[in-house]
Enzyme design. Sequence first.
Site, PDB file in Angstrom:
ATOM      1  N   ARG A  31      -4.404   1.608 -13.635  1.00 32.65           N
ATOM      2  CA  ARG A  31      -3.057   1.796 -13.095  1.00 32.65           C
ATOM      3  C   ARG A  31      -2.421   0.470 -12.668  1.00 32.65           C
ATOM      4  NH1 ARG A  31      -3.599   5.888  -9.033  1.00 32.65           N
ATOM      5  NH2 ARG A  31      -3.301   7.439 -10.674  1.00 32.65           N
ATOM      6  N   TYR A  69     -12.035  -9.860  -2.398  1.00 28.04           N
ATOM      7  CA  TYR A  69     -12.763  -8.612  -2.196  1.00 28.04           C
ATOM      8  C   TYR A  69     -14.240  -8.922  -1.963  1.00 28.04           C
ATOM      9  CZ  TYR A  69      -8.792  -6.282  -4.590  1.00 28.04           C
ATOM     10  OH  TYR A  69      -7.560  -5.827  -4.969  1.00 28.04           O
ATOM     11  N   HIS A  99     -15.137  -3.800  -0.666  1.00 32.53           N
ATOM     12  CA  HIS A  99     -15.006  -3.137  -1.960  1.00 32.53           C
ATOM     13  C   HIS A  99     -16.340  -2.730  -2.576  1.00 32.53           C
ATOM     14  CE1 HIS A  99     -13.705  -2.888  -6.317  1.00 32.53           C
ATOM     15  NE2 HIS A  99     -12.708  -2.258  -5.733  1.00 32.53           N
ATOM     16  N   ASN A 103       0.828  -1.208   0.000  1.00 29.21           N
ATOM     17  CA  ASN A 103       0.000   0.000   0.000  1.00 29.21           C
ATOM     18  C   ASN A 103       0.863   1.259   0.000  1.00 29.21           C
ATOM     19  OD1 ASN A 103      -2.382  -1.444   0.034  1.00 29.21           O
ATOM     20  ND2 ASN A 103      -2.868  -1.019   2.165  1.00 29.21           N
ATOM     21  N   ARG A 130      -9.892  -4.554 -14.854  1.00 29.01           N
ATOM     22  CA  ARG A 130      -8.779  -5.392 -14.389  1.00 29.01           C
ATOM     23  C   ARG A 130      -9.221  -6.845 -14.489  1.00 29.01           C
ATOM     24  NH1 ARG A 130      -5.255  -1.814 -11.739  1.00 29.01           N
ATOM     25  NH2 ARG A 130      -6.267  -0.088 -10.644  1.00 29.01           N
ATOM     26  N   HIS A 180     -14.568   2.892 -15.927  1.00 29.58           N
ATOM     27  CA  HIS A 180     -14.484   2.158 -14.665  1.00 29.58           C
ATOM     28  C   HIS A 180     -15.766   1.396 -14.370  1.00 29.58           C
ATOM     29  CE1 HIS A 180     -13.911   1.935 -10.130  1.00 29.58           C
ATOM     30  NE2 HIS A 180     -12.772   1.476 -10.591  1.00 29.58           N
ATOM     31  N   ARG A 183     -14.408   2.499   3.831  1.00 22.02           N
ATOM     32  CA  ARG A 183     -13.251   1.669   4.178  1.00 22.02           C
ATOM     33  C   ARG A 183     -11.968   2.477   4.293  1.00 22.02           C
ATOM     34  NH1 ARG A 183     -11.566  -1.179  -0.626  1.00 22.02           N
ATOM     35  NH2 ARG A 183      -9.968   0.425  -0.772  1.00 22.02           N
TER      36      ARG A 183
END
Length: 704
Positions: A414, A477, A601, A55, A384, A444, A573
């Site tokens: 990313r 997730y 998530h 992270n 992703r 997205h 979160r």
Amino acid sequence: MSEEAKKNIHSSPSAAYLNRDLSWIEFNRRVLEEAQDPNNPLMERAKFLGIVSSNLDEFISVRVAGIQDQIRAGYTKKDFTGYTPSGLHKRLYKRVGKIVADQYRTFRDISRSLNKEGIILVDYEDLTHAQEAAVEQYYRDIIFPVLTPMAVDQSRPFPLVHSLFIYLAVVLTKKNKEHDEFFFAILQIPSNLPRCIPLPHRANSKRRQFVYIEDVIRAHIGTLFSGYHPVAVNEFRLTRNSDLSIDEEGAEDLLEEIEKELRKRRRGVPVRLEVQKGIHPYALEQLQAEFEAEHFVYEIDGPLDLGFLRQFAGGFKGHSYLNYPPVEPVYPAEFEETEDFFEVLRERDVLVYHPYESFESFIDFITQASEDEQVMAIKMTLYRVSGNSPLITALARAAGSGKQVTVVVELKARFDEERNIAWARKLEQAGCHVVYGLVGLKTHAKITLIVRQEGNELRRYVHIGTGNYNENTAKLYTDISLFTSHYEVGLDASELFNQITGYSANCDWNSFFVAPYSMSNSLKKLIERESEHAANGRPARIVAKMNSLSNQQVIDDLYEAGQSGVSIDLIVRGVCCLRPGVPGLSERITVRSIVDRFLEHSRIYYFENGGEPEVYLSSADWMTRNLTRRVELMCPVGDKTAREQVVQILEMSLRDNQKSRFLLPSGNYERPNDELAPFRSQFAAMHVENWKYTQALSSDPMHS
């Protein structure tokens, strides 16, 4: 919002808002607390410690790098939380330094506990003769052939140092020379070899010992520099700016432009330098001069890059008790007794909650569509995907059979850019129409549209998710999938794909809220509607679950709604820039964060609406980038049963008193202090009947 409140915000923004980046540091501290929690299994604690490290890597390579860019550009304007780039940078340096120190104290504590369990990271000096002989053989046969020492002198300039790789800085003197002239070289630690080398052990022994590869290389450094004497061998690690700067409007081929920027990333501006504690002064001088590193230099008291712990803690035979028991996702019962997804969805919507219910259901859905002769078209967004995704195979098969297959691949996701480029090319080769999204926007939204010929009409089947189409992360997730054949949802799905792939003006959506076109205004209207209900004495409440909240306009709207009498519970979160519990501003707002075994998530938004609740699933957090610079989707849950299931999921989060922390007005977080029976939402969700097969606890379940 009252005029007095507006005046207070204007005069002292830091009193009304929390800074995004400082809030992120607090989030990573909550992750660190999970590594420190003795109630968590030991290997799970080690995994959390590895997550803290990775992270920080991303945060520094993107967020801190951006702040440093602003400082270099002479930007001095304060953000809406009251910080200049320079002032924020100084604060972050101190906060990061503190969390890194806590991280390594925790590492030493976990290492001691692992030792007691017979899992030992051994110092090279403590190897037995037999172990040393085995390691020497391993070094000679496996490590030595791939090492490349790189000298730094007048004829050989400083070589390229890759971001986030571990290197050794080697200070040398010539043998048999009286003067003390120093020579300098660097050496990259091979990343394709195990970081922790297993040592020989007795058969049937549960005891496992390991030695770090960098310690092995250090012990044999003389084999690489004959004629020289090693004075010091110290580890270092560089973090570079990893954000891409892409001129989409000027790019003739977006794929080629991104590939070019990925090559530039390898030479990004240095952002952070980590060095081994006690590094030789000459080595530090050489590194700082090369990287122009004056700020964000950290001496690390321990092995660099604890991210290796995520893989290291994957499991040992005979030590399964040190991990959580594996979770076997349940296949959704609605689909379990039939091979025809379309038949089920013609009758009702189906809600699936990952990872407690299997992502295989979505893969099977796409697989059936790819093989069904009546399916005419498949359209899908990919942000992703996993390394060997069966979805890619199914889409390629569908295109090969003559179906119209359109895939919107987001090349700018990313750190997944290279993988997505590879998938895009594979899909194009299979005959799929591949679209790279819209100029200036990341796509997205997570949506799939299947068009099927049924008799004399075409019927649309839609899947909407809060998470990525990735079967690996779907096991790690918490996310929600909604399968539906609702007519208006299907119409909006077609229009959304038309806007992404073609020329289509903004439309009046039937059910969707879409960013950057309508979502921001729609959210504002939904929040204002709750204020009107409160003003007229009707039930008014907002419950919102998301990853991050940082958009100033949304925060101000929530402040105003709370002052109007709306009860607001936020489950955020990560980053939260809203200050709850501030007198005269946000007394009616609570914010809690849940950090547990799985990464929370899902994005869920609940509006009481005067006693006629509306529930939405979304791909978007309430962040400026989601609302203004991305194609995002927010979809209502129209089916009554599915809506009640989502409400039950929210209710479990609100009841959690084991892994939740409440945000205080100060910006700090604290665990709930109540006398209620312990309740852990993720453990409760593992029992699907807790949220899927029970009726809502009352006609007003959020108030039960």
